[in-house]
Motif scaffolding. Structure first.
Motif, PDB file in Angstrom:
ATOM      1  N   LEU A   1       0.801  -1.233   0.000  1.00 38.10           N
ATOM      2  CA  LEU A   1       0.000   0.000   0.000  1.00 38.10           C
ATOM      3  C   LEU A   1       0.830   1.278   0.000  1.00 38.10           C
ATOM      4  N   ALA A   2       2.158   1.148  -0.077  1.00 30.47           N
ATOM      5  CA  ALA A   2       3.023   2.329  -0.153  1.00 30.47           C
ATOM      6  C   ALA A   2       3.013   2.900  -1.567  1.00 30.47           C
ATOM      7  N   THR A   3       3.334   4.180  -1.682  1.00 28.29           N
ATOM      8  CA  THR A   3       3.468   4.811  -2.994  1.00 28.29           C
ATOM      9  C   THR A   3       4.819   4.456  -3.593  1.00 28.29           C
ATOM     10  N   VAL A   4       4.798   3.876  -4.785  1.00 28.71           N
ATOM     11  CA  VAL A   4       6.022   3.498  -5.496  1.00 28.71           C
ATOM     12  C   VAL A   4       6.096   4.331  -6.776  1.00 28.71           C
ATOM     13  N   PRO A   5       7.142   5.144  -6.954  1.00 26.40           N
ATOM     14  CA  PRO A   5       7.205   6.049  -8.102  1.00 26.40           C
ATOM     15  C   PRO A   5       6.946   5.393  -9.452  1.00 26.40           C
TER      16      PRO A   5
ATOM     17  N   LEU B   1      20.810  -8.175   5.652  1.00 26.95           N
ATOM     18  CA  LEU B   1      19.484  -7.595   5.812  1.00 26.95           C
ATOM     19  C   LEU B   1      18.525  -8.241   4.824  1.00 26.95           C
ATOM     20  N   THR B   2      17.323  -8.536   5.285  1.00 28.65           N
ATOM     21  CA  THR B   2      16.286  -9.053   4.398  1.00 28.65           C
ATOM     22  C   THR B   2      15.403  -7.899   3.942  1.00 28.65           C
ATOM     23  N   ILE B   3      15.379  -7.645   2.651  1.00 23.84           N
ATOM     24  CA  ILE B   3      14.582  -6.559   2.092  1.00 23.84           C
ATOM     25  C   ILE B   3      13.326  -7.154   1.467  1.00 23.84           C
ATOM     26  N   PRO B   4      12.152  -6.867   2.044  1.00 24.57           N
ATOM     27  CA  PRO B   4      10.914  -7.435   1.471  1.00 24.57           C
ATOM     28  C   PRO B   4      10.696  -6.937   0.049  1.00 24.57           C
ATOM     29  N   GLY B   5      10.077  -7.775  -0.757  1.00 27.44           N
ATOM     30  CA  GLY B   5       9.727  -7.361  -2.113  1.00 27.44           C
ATOM     31  C   GLY B   5       8.429  -6.582  -2.132  1.00 27.44           C
ATOM     32  N   LEU B   6       8.200  -5.860  -3.210  1.00 27.90           N
ATOM     33  CA  LEU B   6       6.946  -5.138  -3.371  1.00 27.90           C
ATOM     34  C   LEU B   6       5.819  -6.143  -3.548  1.00 27.90           C
ATOM     35  N   ALA B   7       4.737  -5.967  -2.792  1.00 29.23           N
ATOM     36  CA  ALA B   7       3.610  -6.891  -2.838  1.00 29.23           C
ATOM     37  C   ALA B   7       2.517  -6.359  -3.755  1.00 29.23           C
TER      38      ALA B   7
ATOM     39  N   ARG C   1      15.261  12.622 -11.195  1.00 27.92           N
ATOM     40  CA  ARG C   1      16.671  12.557 -10.807  1.00 27.92           C
ATOM     41  C   ARG C   1      17.322  11.220 -11.118  1.00 27.92           C
ATOM     42  N   PHE C   2      16.562  10.133 -11.002  1.00 28.13           N
ATOM     43  CA  PHE C   2      17.179   8.809 -11.107  1.00 28.13           C
ATOM     44  C   PHE C   2      16.700   8.000 -12.307  1.00 28.13           C
ATOM     45  N   GLY C   3      15.573   8.379 -12.891  1.00 25.54           N
ATOM     46  CA  GLY C   3      15.058   7.647 -14.034  1.00 25.54           C
ATOM     47  C   GLY C   3      14.029   6.608 -13.643  1.00 25.54           C
ATOM     48  N   LEU C   4      13.139   6.310 -14.578  1.00 22.78           N
ATOM     49  CA  LEU C   4      12.043   5.392 -14.312  1.00 22.78           C
ATOM     50  C   LEU C   4      12.527   3.962 -14.094  1.00 22.78           C
ATOM     51  N   GLY C   5      13.655   3.602 -14.685  1.00 23.72           N
ATOM     52  CA  GLY C   5      14.155   2.248 -14.561  1.00 23.72           C
ATOM     53  C   GLY C   5      15.097   2.034 -13.398  1.00 23.72           C
ATOM     54  N   SER C   6      15.287   3.034 -12.563  1.00 19.94           N
ATOM     55  CA  SER C   6      16.245   2.937 -11.458  1.00 19.94           C
ATOM     56  C   SER C   6      15.673   2.179 -10.277  1.00 19.94           C
ATOM     57  N   GLN C   7      16.567   1.749  -9.386  1.00 22.35           N
ATOM     58  CA  GLN C   7      16.133   1.107  -8.155  1.00 22.35           C
ATOM     59  C   GLN C   7      15.401   2.095  -7.261  1.00 22.35           C
ATOM     60  N   GLU C   8      15.817   3.355  -7.316  1.00 22.23           N
ATOM     61  CA  GLU C   8      15.150   4.393  -6.514  1.00 22.23           C
ATOM     62  C   GLU C   8      13.678   4.534  -6.888  1.00 22.23           C
ATOM     63  N   ALA C   9      13.356   4.306  -8.165  1.00 19.74           N
ATOM     64  CA  ALA C   9      11.967   4.413  -8.617  1.00 19.74           C
ATOM     65  C   ALA C   9      11.108   3.284  -8.085  1.00 19.74           C
ATOM     66  N   LEU C  10      11.745   2.268  -7.489  1.00 21.48           N
ATOM     67  CA  LEU C  10      11.004   1.167  -6.876  1.00 21.48           C
ATOM     68  C   LEU C  10      10.979   1.279  -5.353  1.00 21.48           C
ATOM     69  N   THR C  11      11.527   2.367  -4.819  1.00 18.71           N
ATOM     70  CA  THR C  11      11.562   2.557  -3.370  1.00 18.71           C
ATOM     71  C   THR C  11      10.197   3.028  -2.871  1.00 18.71           C
ATOM     72  N   PRO C  12       9.549   2.275  -1.975  1.00 22.54           N
ATOM     73  CA  PRO C  12       8.228   2.681  -1.480  1.00 22.54           C
ATOM     74  C   PRO C  12       8.324   3.886  -0.546  1.00 22.54           C
ATOM     75  N   CYS C  13       7.314   4.713  -0.599  1.00 20.60           N
ATOM     76  CA  CYS C  13       7.272   5.920   0.233  1.00 20.60           C
ATOM     77  C   CYS C  13       6.022   5.871   1.104  1.00 20.60           C
ATOM     78  N   VAL C  14       6.192   6.039   2.426  1.00 21.56           N
ATOM     79  CA  VAL C  14       5.066   6.020   3.356  1.00 21.56           C
ATOM     80  C   VAL C  14       5.179   7.183   4.341  1.00 21.56           C
ATOM     81  N   GLY C  15       4.057   7.505   4.968  1.00 24.26           N
ATOM     82  CA  GLY C  15       4.068   8.488   6.038  1.00 24.26           C
ATOM     83  C   GLY C  15       3.131   9.649   5.795  1.00 24.26           C
ATOM     84  N   ALA C  16       2.728  10.284   6.896  1.00 20.92           N
ATOM     85  CA  ALA C  16       1.826  11.436   6.846  1.00 20.92           C
ATOM     86  C   ALA C  16       2.576  12.751   6.685  1.00 20.92           C
ATOM     87  N   SER C  17       3.893  12.681   6.522  1.00 20.73           N
ATOM     88  CA  SER C  17       4.708  13.897   6.525  1.00 20.73           C
ATOM     89  C   SER C  17       4.299  14.902   5.456  1.00 20.73           C
ATOM     90  N   GLY C  18       3.976  14.417   4.253  1.00 20.76           N
ATOM     91  CA  GLY C  18       3.612  15.341   3.180  1.00 20.76           C
ATOM     92  C   GLY C  18       2.352  16.122   3.503  1.00 20.76           C
TER      93      GLY C  18
END
Length: 251
Positions: free
Chosen positions: A46-50, A75-81, A149-166
């Motif tokens: 349910l996180a926002t993924v670019p 470290l175990t990094i969960p995959g996007l569900a 900044r990183f491109g649509l095919g980058s690993q950063e574009a798959l980084t999930p974003c969560v939180g009420a901060s925005g």
């Protein structure tokens, strides 16, 4: 660094039940749905993924193990569900998810201090809509900053974003415009003091800009969402306040 503790509420005209309900919703989601941070599956679903937002397509990845440079272990990094529904819904769901207790409580502290007066100024329904709009547009700011900044095919574009901060950053922007001289008790650079809101929030905003420049994406903090939400709050609050009684002036 600035940590607000409380502000002047003597002229508040209504009980801010929407602010309190938002705080309660975030707490309930973290404790029950996220199992206090132990249920990573719901976060990665349910996180926002670019990349998902830009392409409109759900992305599912495998869980993988990577070396931890700090401990020397792994470290175990969960995959996007799989996202249950259109990926664009994550622009809303992500703002009720948090990465840990510190992330959650820090956000809720800011919402508790600054949300009530903005709700009082806008009215309950308008404030709720304003909060959600700021959160969605802040998430979009993070999405497009990441892709630019990183491109649509980058690993950063798959980084999930969560939180009420925005969304809360939008509340801060609106508070600055509506109540620039309202007194706020803060810990400012380790000193307990009382300052006008423009100093407290202005210091916070300057810290976001500085940190985004120094730390960048690798910090794990969505600074583009913070800055985007703040600007959206500044830009939209007067529109949402149309027809409402003017807020009292503060010396």
């Amino acid at each position: 660094m600035v940590v607000p503790l409380f502000d002047d509420n003597t002229d508040r005209r209504s009980w801010p039940y929407v602010t309190y309900l938002l705080i309660a919703a975030n707490l309930v989601v973290f404790v029950l749905a996220e199992d206090m941070g132990r249920n990573a599956t719901i976060v990665y679903a349910l996180a926002t993924v670019p990349r998902e937002i830009v392409t409109g397509r759900d992305v599912i990845t495998e869980t993988h193990v990577v070396p931890d440079p700090v401990t020397g272990g792994y470290l175990t990094i969960p995959g996007l569900a799989k996202t249950p529904g259109p990926v664009y819904l994550t622009l809303l769901t992500s703002m009720f998810l948090h990465a840990g207790w510190l992330h959650l409580l820090g956000n809720m502290l800011f919402l508790w201090i600054f949300g009530d007066n903005v709700e009082d100024a806008l009215g309950h329904v308008r404030f709720l809509i304003f909060y959600l709009v700021c959160g969605v547009l802040a998430a979009l700011a993070q999405v497009f900053d990441t892709v630019a900044r990183f491109g649509l095919g980058s690993q950063e574009a798959l980084t999930p974003c969560v939180g009420a901060s925005g969304a809360i950053s939008g509340v801060l922007g609106s508070y600055l415009l509506l109540f620039p001289h309202k007194r706020v008790v803060v810990i400012l650079f380790r000193i307990l003091t009382e300052v006008p809101a423009w100093v407290a929030i202005g210091t916070w905003f300057a810290f976001q800009i500085f940190s985004s420049w120094v730390e960048g994406f690798q910090s794990g903090v969505a600074y583009a969402a913070h800055l985007g939400g703040f600007v959206v709050g500044l830009a939209l609050v007067k529109l949402f306040a149309l027809g409402r009684r003017p807020t009292p002036a503060h010396a």
